[in-house]
Design a protein around this motif. Structure first.
Motif, mmCIF file in Angstrom:
data_model
loop_
_atom_site.group_PDB
_atom_site.id
_atom_site.type_symbol
_atom_site.label_atom_id
_atom_site.label_comp_id
_atom_site.label_asym_id
_atom_site.label_seq_id
_atom_site.Cartn_x
_atom_site.Cartn_y
_atom_site.Cartn_z
ATOM 1 N N CYS A 26 -32.347 -9.191 -11.321
ATOM 2 C CA CYS A 26 -33.640 -8.965 -11.973
ATOM 3 C C CYS A 26 -34.600 -8.208 -11.053
ATOM 4 O O CYS A 26 -35.209 -7.216 -11.448
ATOM 5 N N ALA A 27 -34.734 -8.676 -9.824
ATOM 6 C CA ALA A 27 -35.769 -8.170 -8.925
ATOM 7 C C ALA A 27 -35.493 -6.742 -8.446
ATOM 8 O O ALA A 27 -36.423 -5.953 -8.308
ATOM 9 N N LEU A 28 -34.243 -6.421 -8.184
ATOM 10 C CA LEU A 28 -33.945 -5.093 -7.644
ATOM 11 C C LEU A 28 -34.170 -3.976 -8.641
ATOM 12 O O LEU A 28 -34.455 -2.841 -8.263
ATOM 13 N N TYR A 29 -34.032 -4.283 -9.911
ATOM 14 C CA TYR A 29 -34.133 -3.235 -10.926
ATOM 15 C C TYR A 29 -35.373 -3.371 -11.792
ATOM 16 O O TYR A 29 -35.545 -2.618 -12.747
ATOM 17 N N GLY A 30 -36.246 -4.307 -11.472
ATOM 18 C CA GLY A 30 -37.530 -4.419 -12.146
ATOM 19 C C GLY A 30 -37.432 -4.810 -13.608
ATOM 20 O O GLY A 30 -38.341 -4.553 -14.381
#
Length: 127
Positions: A26-30
């Motif tokens: 989730c966090a790496l690709y926004g």
């Protein structure tokens, strides 16, 4: 005693790695849609825990409880949806394919940890 502690440490590391992969997807690709899968991780063991008391303790008995079967069915639905939801999200273009791979890998680690914990720490009954 020491072997039990080692098992718990290894299982907790696998569980943490699974959650880390899910959150990183989730966090790496926004895009926070793969985080919905984490809720299925938390809900998957609940039907077996609730309906597991209706299972016969005699392994040779041919009696099958429909309530226990329904609990297994709900668990299977949650596991399949937890593994299939990232595939559907990637197919529709909502998340990237790398995020899908990370989320599915995290799901396999989490579900594998739950299954391994149940298998390793099940009370064995000797006849």
């Amino acid at each position: 005693m020491v072997a039990g502690v080692k098992r718990i440490v290894v299982l907790s590391m696998c569980l943490a790695a699974g959650f880390l992969l899910s959150i990183l997807s989730c966090a790496l690709y926004g895009n926070w849609w793969p985080l919905v899968v984490v809720f299925t991780y938390a809900l998957a063991p609940v039907p077996n825990a609730v309906f597991g008391h209706y299972v016969s303790s005699d392994p040779l008995a041919d009696v099958s409880s429909s309530v226990a079967d329904f609990g297994r069915f709900l668990t299977a639905v949650l596991v399949v949806s937890g593994l299939g939801l990232p595939l559907v999200l990637a197919h529709t273009g909502i998340i990237s394919s790398v995020a899908m791979v990370m989320s599915v890998t995290g799901g396999v680690l989490v579900y594998g940890t739950i299954i391994a914990y149940g298998a390793l720490f099940r009370e064995r009954q000797d006849f």
